[in-house]
Design a protein around this motif. Structure first.
Motif, PDB file in Angstrom:
ATOM      1  N   UNK A   1      20.457  28.792  60.050  1.00 54.49           N
ATOM      2  CA  UNK A   1      21.050  28.879  58.713  1.00 54.49           C
ATOM      3  C   UNK A   1      19.962  28.896  57.640  1.00 54.49           C
ATOM      4  N   UNK A   2      18.992  27.995  57.776  1.00 56.56           N
ATOM      5  CA  UNK A   2      17.892  27.942  56.812  1.00 56.56           C
ATOM      6  C   UNK A   2      17.068  29.229  56.874  1.00 56.56           C
ATOM      7  N   UNK A   3      16.819  29.724  58.091  1.00 56.28           N
ATOM      8  CA  UNK A   3      16.032  30.943  58.260  1.00 56.28           C
ATOM      9  C   UNK A   3      16.725  32.135  57.603  1.00 56.28           C
ATOM     10  N   UNK A   4      18.030  32.264  57.814  1.00 61.55           N
ATOM     11  CA  UNK A   4      18.765  33.381  57.229  1.00 61.55           C
ATOM     12  C   UNK A   4      18.784  33.287  55.708  1.00 61.55           C
ATOM     13  N   UNK A   5      18.938  32.069  55.178  1.00 60.13           N
ATOM     14  CA  UNK A   5      18.959  31.909  53.720  1.00 60.13           C
ATOM     15  C   UNK A   5      17.603  32.253  53.122  1.00 60.13           C
ATOM     16  N   UNK A   6      16.504  31.780  53.749  1.00 61.69           N
ATOM     17  CA  UNK A   6      15.163  32.060  53.222  1.00 61.69           C
ATOM     18  C   UNK A   6      14.854  33.551  53.277  1.00 61.69           C
ATOM     19  N   UNK A   7      15.239  34.222  54.360  1.00 61.58           N
ATOM     20  CA  UNK A   7      15.028  35.663  54.457  1.00 61.58           C
ATOM     21  C   UNK A   7      15.797  36.403  53.360  1.00 61.58           C
ATOM     22  N   UNK A   8      17.028  35.985  53.127  1.00 60.45           N
ATOM     23  CA  UNK A   8      17.823  36.611  52.059  1.00 60.45           C
ATOM     24  C   UNK A   8      17.191  36.355  50.694  1.00 60.45           C
ATOM     25  N   UNK A   9      16.764  35.103  50.459  1.00 60.27           N
ATOM     26  CA  UNK A   9      16.241  34.741  49.132  1.00 60.27           C
ATOM     27  C   UNK A   9      14.950  35.487  48.836  1.00 60.27           C
ATOM     28  N   UNK A  10      14.057  35.580  49.835  1.00 60.91           N
ATOM     29  CA  UNK A  10      12.755  36.222  49.612  1.00 60.91           C
ATOM     30  C   UNK A  10      12.900  37.734  49.461  1.00 60.91           C
ATOM     31  N   UNK A  11      13.813  38.349  50.218  1.00 61.76           N
ATOM     32  CA  UNK A  11      13.930  39.808  50.184  1.00 61.76           C
ATOM     33  C   UNK A  11      14.842  40.312  49.072  1.00 61.76           C
ATOM     34  N   UNK A  12      15.871  39.544  48.716  1.00 57.07           N
ATOM     35  CA  UNK A  12      16.862  40.037  47.753  1.00 57.07           C
ATOM     36  C   UNK A  12      16.775  39.367  46.380  1.00 57.07           C
ATOM     37  N   UNK A  13      16.421  38.098  46.320  1.00 56.28           N
ATOM     38  CA  UNK A  13      16.425  37.371  45.043  1.00 56.28           C
ATOM     39  C   UNK A  13      15.026  37.315  44.428  1.00 56.28           C
ATOM     40  N   UNK A  14      14.049  36.873  45.214  1.00 53.82           N
ATOM     41  CA  UNK A  14      12.670  36.787  44.713  1.00 53.82           C
ATOM     42  C   UNK A  14      12.012  38.162  44.842  1.00 53.82           C
ATOM     43  N   UNK A  15      12.313  39.040  43.896  1.00 52.42           N
ATOM     44  CA  UNK A  15      11.872  40.428  43.989  1.00 52.42           C
ATOM     45  C   UNK A  15      10.357  40.560  43.933  1.00 52.42           C
ATOM     46  N   UNK A  16       9.685  39.597  43.316  1.00 52.33           N
ATOM     47  CA  UNK A  16       8.225  39.699  43.178  1.00 52.33           C
ATOM     48  C   UNK A  16       7.481  39.205  44.414  1.00 52.33           C
ATOM     49  N   UNK A  17       8.159  38.592  45.362  1.00 53.14           N
ATOM     50  CA  UNK A  17       7.462  37.947  46.474  1.00 53.14           C
ATOM     51  C   UNK A  17       6.635  38.933  47.292  1.00 53.14           C
ATOM     52  N   UNK A  18       7.243  40.020  47.774  1.00 52.36           N
ATOM     53  CA  UNK A  18       6.535  40.963  48.647  1.00 52.36           C
ATOM     54  C   UNK A  18       5.409  41.698  47.934  1.00 52.36           C
ATOM     55  N   UNK A  19       5.633  42.310  46.759  1.00 54.64           N
ATOM     56  CA  UNK A  19       4.514  42.987  46.094  1.00 54.64           C
ATOM     57  C   UNK A  19       3.386  42.050  45.689  1.00 54.64           C
ATOM     58  N   UNK A  20       3.724  40.837  45.233  1.00 61.60           N
ATOM     59  CA  UNK A  20       2.686  39.877  44.855  1.00 61.60           C
ATOM     60  C   UNK A  20       1.891  39.436  46.084  1.00 61.60           C
ATOM     61  N   UNK A  21       2.587  39.260  47.210  1.00 67.28           N
ATOM     62  CA  UNK A  21       1.910  38.843  48.436  1.00 67.28           C
ATOM     63  C   UNK A  21       1.009  39.959  48.961  1.00 67.28           C
ATOM     64  N   UNK A  22       1.474  41.203  48.884  1.00 65.91           N
ATOM     65  CA  UNK A  22       0.656  42.341  49.307  1.00 65.91           C
ATOM     66  C   UNK A  22      -0.604  42.456  48.455  1.00 65.91           C
ATOM     67  N   UNK A  23      -0.454  42.290  47.140  1.00 68.82           N
ATOM     68  CA  UNK A  23      -1.613  42.363  46.256  1.00 68.82           C
ATOM     69  C   UNK A  23      -2.590  41.231  46.551  1.00 68.82           C
ATOM     70  N   UNK A  24      -2.059  40.036  46.831  1.00 72.41           N
ATOM     71  CA  UNK A  24      -2.912  38.903  47.162  1.00 72.41           C
ATOM     72  C   UNK A  24      -3.706  39.160  48.435  1.00 72.41           C
TER      73      UNK A  24
END
Length: 232
Positions: A1-24
């Motif tokens: 449950x926690x894993x599914x929620x975190x995956x949803x939050x990082x991919x759908x809600x925290x829109x800056x997470x992936x591009x910021x992480x790639x740049x880092x």
């Protein structure tokens, strides 16, 4: 449950997470040290995770890690409009600050040269804030023991000031109110490419730099030797 929620939050809600992480991750092998700042943004009303370059995070010279660092200073460039939103919402004090051109520094000049960009000198769009994660013994908010006596122990706070005028914009508690130990809340995550001798890690620029200087010196010696032998 926690894993599914975190995956949803990082991919759908925290829109800056992936591009910021790639740049880092792109900066990491070059600089040797990069940082992520994970915190709750009151303007967005959600947690955010942003990339912080090493030149925007200032620590004391003798610091060995973020966990034991007595003071962390984050240089926060913010647009005048975003700052005004924070002031109207009550997050910062409502004091007048002027937007200004970011001061020149050697690191940013080299990055601009590589990117092929040149900052305009006619547009003022940024206000630089200094966010201090520091321990203070504030009058009226002293640490007290079970007998209600002052202990003299400094408590974690976040103090934000204007870099231009030195005006204090906000002082906030940096520990959970129900925490009996009043432990500092960690905002920053340190990533190292290779372990270094001190606080910072080593990157490709550091490891290759010595070899390139040696190769340059050897090439010059070969050219000089050839020139001298063919001179007659």
């Amino acid at each position: 449950r926690v894993k599914e929620f975190m995956n949803y939050y990082i991919t759908d809600v925290m829109e800056e997470y992936t591009p910021e992480f790639d740049q880092m991750l792109f900066y990491l092998p070059l600089a040797g040290s990069t940082f992520k700042k994970v915190y709750y943004d009151s303007a967005l009303d959600r947690p955010v995770s942003t990339f912080v370059p090493a030149e925007n995070l200032v620590v004391p010279y003798e610091t060995s890690s973020l966990e034991t660092c007595p003071i962390i200073t984050h240089v926060v460039p913010i647009s005048a409009n975003d700052l005004r939103k924070q002031q109207v919402s009550g997050f910062y004090r409502d004091v007048e600050l002027e937007a200004q051109q970011a001061p020149e520094n050697e690191i940013q000049n080299e990055i601009n040269k590589i990117d092929g960009v040149d900052p305009s000198a006619t547009v003022n769009y940024d206000v630089n804030l200094l966010e201090f994660h520091v321990e203070l013994d504030l009058e009226g908010f002293e640490d007290r023991d079970e007998d209600d006596e002052e202990t003299g122990i400094k408590l974690p706070y976040i103090v934000t000031i204007s870099e231009e005028k030195g005006t204090v914009l906000g002082i906030r508690r940096n520990y959970r109110e129900d925490d009996p130990n009043k432990a500092k809340i960690a905002y920053f995550v340190h990533y190292k490419f290779l372990p270094g001798f001190g606080f910072y890690g080593l990157g490709l620029i550091h490891t290759i730099g010595g070899l390139s200087r040696t190769a340059t010196a050897a090439l010059r010696q070969l050219i000089d030797a050839g020139t001298l032998s063919n001179l007659p």
